[in-house]
Scaffold this active site. Structure first.
Site, PDB file in Angstrom:
ATOM      1  N   GLY A 169       0.862  -0.978  -0.083  1.00 42.56           N
ATOM      2  CA  GLY A 169       0.081   0.352  -0.087  1.00 42.56           C
ATOM      3  C   GLY A 169       0.891   1.202  -0.307  1.00 42.56           C
ATOM      4  N   GLY A 170       0.162   1.747   0.402  1.00 40.09           N
ATOM      5  CA  GLY A 170       1.461   3.752   0.787  1.00 40.09           C
ATOM      6  C   GLY A 170       2.250   3.263   1.602  1.00 40.09           C
ATOM      7  N   GLY A 404      24.963  13.125 -28.200  1.00 44.63           N
ATOM      8  CA  GLY A 404      24.449  13.540 -26.673  1.00 44.63           C
ATOM      9  C   GLY A 404      25.412  13.174 -26.036  1.00 44.63           C
ATOM     10  CB  ALA A 405      25.606   9.526 -25.602  1.00 47.73           C
TER      11      ALA A 405
HETATM   12  C1  HXC Z   1      -3.655  -4.519  11.795  1.00 46.93           C
HETATM   13  C2  HXC Z   1      -2.780  -6.846  11.238  1.00 46.93           C
HETATM   14  C3  HXC Z   1      -2.193  -5.765   9.958  1.00 46.93           C
HETATM   15  C4  HXC Z   1      -2.901  -4.419  10.121  1.00 46.93           C
HETATM   16  C5  HXC Z   1      -1.745  -8.004   9.953  1.00 46.93           C
HETATM   17  N1  HXC Z   1      -1.758  -7.686  10.931  1.00 46.93           N
HETATM   18  N2  HXC Z   1      -1.780  -6.413   9.248  1.00 46.93           N
HETATM   19  N3  HXC Z   1      -2.992  -5.863  12.459  1.00 46.93           N
HETATM   20  N4  HXC Z   1      -3.215  -4.315  11.147  1.00 46.93           N
HETATM   21  N5  HXC Z   1      -2.788  -4.231   8.831  1.00 46.93           N
HETATM   22  C6  HXC Z   1      -1.725  -9.143  12.169  1.00 46.93           C
HETATM   23  C7  HXC Z   1      -2.655  -9.637  11.372  1.00 46.93           C
HETATM   24  O1  HXC Z   1      -3.980  -9.938  12.374  1.00 46.93           O
HETATM   25  C8  HXC Z   1      -2.248 -10.994  12.767  1.00 46.93           C
HETATM   26  O2  HXC Z   1      -2.817 -10.952  14.040  1.00 46.93           O
HETATM   27  C9  HXC Z   1      -0.647 -10.977  12.690  1.00 46.93           C
HETATM   28  O3  HXC Z   1      -0.399  -8.961  11.820  1.00 46.93           O
HETATM   29  C10 HXC Z   1      -0.134 -11.583  11.583  1.00 46.93           C
HETATM   30  O4  HXC Z   1      -0.688 -11.486   9.923  1.00 46.93           O
HETATM   31  P1  HXC Z   1      -0.632 -12.325   9.363  1.00 46.93           P
HETATM   32  O5  HXC Z   1      -1.875 -12.595   8.383  1.00 46.93           O
HETATM   33  O6  HXC Z   1      -1.428 -14.321  10.426  1.00 46.93           O
HETATM   34  O7  HXC Z   1       0.223 -13.020   8.549  1.00 46.93           O
HETATM   35  P2  HXC Z   1       1.598 -12.981   7.511  1.00 46.93           P
HETATM   36  O8  HXC Z   1       0.134 -14.667   6.856  1.00 46.93           O
HETATM   37  O9  HXC Z   1       2.073 -13.548   7.298  1.00 46.93           O
HETATM   38  O10 HXC Z   1       0.527 -11.793   6.038  1.00 46.93           O
HETATM   39  C11 HXC Z   1       0.763 -10.939   6.615  1.00 46.93           C
HETATM   40  C12 HXC Z   1       0.386 -10.207   5.402  1.00 46.93           C
HETATM   41  C13 HXC Z   1      -1.317  -9.901   5.857  1.00 46.93           C
HETATM   42  C14 HXC Z   1       0.434 -10.715   4.080  1.00 46.93           C
HETATM   43  C15 HXC Z   1       0.617  -8.291   5.719  1.00 46.93           C
HETATM   44  O11 HXC Z   1      -1.102 -10.198   7.004  1.00 46.93           O
HETATM   45  C16 HXC Z   1      -2.253  -8.655   5.902  1.00 46.93           C
HETATM   46  O12 HXC Z   1      -2.520  -9.050   4.152  1.00 46.93           O
HETATM   47  N6  HXC Z   1      -2.674  -8.277   6.322  1.00 46.93           N
HETATM   48  C17 HXC Z   1      -2.844  -6.861   6.034  1.00 46.93           C
HETATM   49  C18 HXC Z   1      -2.586  -5.925   4.579  1.00 46.93           C
HETATM   50  C19 HXC Z   1      -3.514  -4.422   4.781  1.00 46.93           C
HETATM   51  O13 HXC Z   1      -4.563  -4.700   4.227  1.00 46.93           O
HETATM   52  N7  HXC Z   1      -3.220  -3.235   5.516  1.00 46.93           N
HETATM   53  C20 HXC Z   1      -3.660  -2.628   4.699  1.00 46.93           C
HETATM   54  C21 HXC Z   1      -3.170  -1.919   3.542  1.00 46.93           C
HETATM   55  S1  HXC Z   1      -3.340  -0.040   4.062  1.00 46.93           S
HETATM   56  P3  HXC Z   1      -2.593 -12.016  15.097  1.00 46.93           P
HETATM   57  O14 HXC Z   1      -2.694 -11.780  16.176  1.00 46.93           O
HETATM   58  O15 HXC Z   1      -3.349 -13.184  14.427  1.00 46.93           O
HETATM   59  O16 HXC Z   1      -1.098 -12.844  15.049  1.00 46.93           O
HETATM   60  C22 HXC Z   1      -2.199   0.629   4.282  1.00 46.93           C
HETATM   61  C23 HXC Z   1      -2.362   1.762   3.724  1.00 46.93           C
HETATM   62  C24 HXC Z   1      -1.023   2.793   4.306  1.00 46.93           C
HETATM   63  O17 HXC Z   1      -1.480   0.157   4.354  1.00 46.93           O
HETATM   64  C25 HXC Z   1      -1.291   4.160   3.222  1.00 46.93           C
HETATM   65  C26 HXC Z   1      -0.657   4.690   4.023  1.00 46.93           C
HETATM   66  C27 HXC Z   1      -0.723   6.270   2.394  1.00 46.93           C
END
Ligand code: HXC
Length: 510
Positions: A169-170, A404-405
């Site tokens: 993401g961002g 040019g290079a």
């Molecule tokens: C809160 C989160 C989290 C998040 C993971 N966890 N991402 N908690 N906020 N963004 C937690 C999970 O619930 C889990 O908790 C633990 O972290 C480990 O995650 P898993 O899914 O078990 O790990 P894995 O299988 O390795 O997968 C990793 C992952 C997946 C691919 C990153 O967790 C995932 O898709 N997370 C969400 C990603 C996402 O959509 N993020 C927001 C993006 S938007 P437990 O308690 O079970 O251990 C964004 C915008 C930014 O980031 C903008 C900036 C400008």
């Protein structure tokens, strides 16, 4: 007193325990270290001092009030690398996936602010699921606060990002703004939208690795600068890079003692250039031969191979090297190589690192793909970078410097300080064959005449003498003297002062 000390210790222990044994084991099972283990590998022994270990998030939604870990998923503080100060943050994936909360972002911003104030580099170890989903907008605000600091710090203190897990993401934009991105093979990935979103929007089937893994970013997109097999090698390499860099733009990089004689001659260079001008040779052989102890720290070695960039030392001082690589696309400049080298030149310029440019370039790569892709704009980036650059610039033309290079590659006309050519240099508008085909078009049916014209053109222009007579080349040097002459030039230019006109900022063709 005893009570409070014991309570504090318990909180520290809880912070060290992160998300608990199971999650730490899961991290290890993936071949990853924990946030704290990484700091032990990266920093000098016992040098790390942690800040904000007692900080907890302030969220109460979705049962979060019962889900608090001291430190809140990011370890921050300062330490040293080779005795030099560095500020650091290391995201702890075992705590809520290292996700970025309001408080977690504040911790990161605090170390960034200190780094700016003190003039010390910042290293970020990224391993995070992105914005903390339970918080929402506070987390997005936190990202923007970090981005803002990344931008203000750009060109003031070196910023290094190490991606050691997810970065999606961002969130990718903080590393993107920093100066160097390291990734680890197989366990790190970066993308703006993940494979599921890609599938639903464009119907493309892909996975984390193919979409944004270390191989993708170090060979196709050019987003990552360096990639290693595992975390230990990655962190060791960060330490090596760090040693080449200054603390900030206020200082020069630390100069090391040099035991490699600066006047060392190397006769092997006299036969580096093949007799046939169309035959390639490896520009890295020249780099390795002239720099101190043959140590070249190459950046982006697997991307846009037609240009080499990286750090080395000459006479103990850090230099940036840019060199055309005849082994790939005959060393032509194209979109990717122009952008790669332009960013590097600007980094060196921002941080008082002299640039040594090694030239063997037949021109810009022709073709519709290049033109439609915007080679005009992208090639201009490299031209712009060299032209605005005020650090010492030394150029050595080994063979071709065409069209040019020739102008772009740190020529005299772009304020190259000292420009050398080897006797094998060919400095002209274009190669003899192309030139004759245009000038003597009417003779094209006579092989004999064309051959005579080509010889004549080669005699006149395919050498460095004409350019040297005009003063565009300061001297024609023997290849075996290259190290000595470049070292002496660097010494001469130590006190160089050159300022560009005062302005808010230029408008580099982005
Ligand atoms: C809160 C989160 C989290 C998040 C993971 N966890 N991402 N908690 N906020 N963004 C937690 C999970 O619930 C889990 O908790 C633990 O972290 C480990 O995650 P898993 O899914 O078990 O790990 P894995 O299988 O390795 O997968 C990793 C992952 C997946 C691919 C990153 O967790 C995932 O898709 N997370 C969400 C990603 C996402 O959509 N993020 C927001 C993006 S938007 P437990 O308690 O079970 O251990 C964004 C915008 C930014 O980031 C903008 C900036 C400008």
């Amino acid at each position: 007193m005893k009570e409070i000390i014991s309570k504090l210790q318990k909180m520290r222990d809880a912070a060290h325990n992160g998300g608990g044994k199971n999650r730490i084991d899961a991290q290890h099972d993936k071949g990853k270290l924990t946030a704290r283990e990484r700091l032990v590998v990266l920093l000098d022994d016992e040098s790390f001092e942690e800040w904000d270990v007692f900080v907890e998030h302030r969220s109460n939604d979705f049962g979060m009030s019962d889900n608090k870990v001291p430190g809140d998923g990011v370890v921050t503080g300062h330490g040293t690398i080779s005795g030099r100060k560095v500020f650091i943050f290391s995201q702890d994936f075992t705590v809520l996936g290292g996700s970025l909360s309001e408080t977690n972002a504040k911790k990161i911003c605090k170390v960034m602010d200190h780094a700016m104030r003190l003039g010390a580099p910042i290293i970020g170890l990224n391993d995070s699921g992105g914005a903390r989903i339970q918080e929402g907008i506070e987390s997005l605000a936190g990202y923007a606060e970090i981005f803002q600091r990344n931008v203000l710090a750009s060109g003031v203190v070196p910023q290094i990002s190490v991606v050691m897990g997810p970065c999606a993401g961002g969130a990718v934009y903080s590393p993107a703004i920093t100066d160097f991105i390291f990734m680890v093979l197989g366990t790190s990935y970066m993308y703006v939208t993940g494979p599921e979103v890609v599938k639903s929007v464009t119907h493309e089937a892909t996975d984390h690795e193919q979409l944004g893994g270390a191989v993708t970013h170090s060979t196709i997109s050019g987003v990552a600068d360096l990639v290693y097999e595992n975390e230990i090698e990655t962190l060791a390499s960060v330490r090596r890079l760090f040693d080449y860099l200054p603390d900030s733009n206020r200082e020069k990089p630390r100069r090391l003692e040099c035991n490699d004689p600066q006047d060392r001659k190397d006769e092997s260079l006299d036969s580096l250039i093949p007799n046939n001008p169309n035959k390639p040779y490896n520009m890295k052989d020249l780099v390795n031969t002239i720099v101190d102890d043959g140590e070249f720290f190459e950046i982006q070695p697997n991307y846009a191979g037609n240009i080499l960039i990286g750090f080395a030392r000459m006479g103990g001082a850090t230099i940036g090297i840019v060199g055309n690589q005849p082994m790939v696309l005959a060393g032509c400049l194209d979109i990717q190589s122009s952008v790669k080298a332009a960013r590097f030149v600007r980094f060196c310029d921002a941080f008082q690192i002299p640039i040594v440019t090694l030239v063997d370039v037949p021109g810009f790569l022709p073709g519709t793909a290049q033109e439609h892709g915007g080679i005009i704009k992208h090639g201009a980036k490299l031209l712009y970078a060299y032209a605005e650059c005020t650090v010492p610039k030394i150029t050595v033309i080994t063979r071709k410097a065409y069209g040019g290079a020739y102008d772009v590659m740190s020529s005299k006309h772009l304020r190259g300080d000292i420009n050398f050519a080897w006797p094998s240099a060919e400095i002209a508008v274009m190669g003899p064959k192309g030139a004759v085909e245009i000038i003597f078009r009417d003779d094209r049916d006579s092989e004999e005449l064309i051959s005579q014209h080509t010889d004549m053109y080669r005699d006149k222009f395919a050498n460095p003498i004409y350019a040297a007579q005009k003063g565009f080349i300061d001297d024609i040097i023997a290849p075996h003297d290259t190290r000595a002459r470049v070292c002496r030039s660097l010494e001469l230019l130590v006190g160089k002062q050159l300022n560009n006109p005062k302005k808010k900022h230029g408008n580099i063709p982005l």
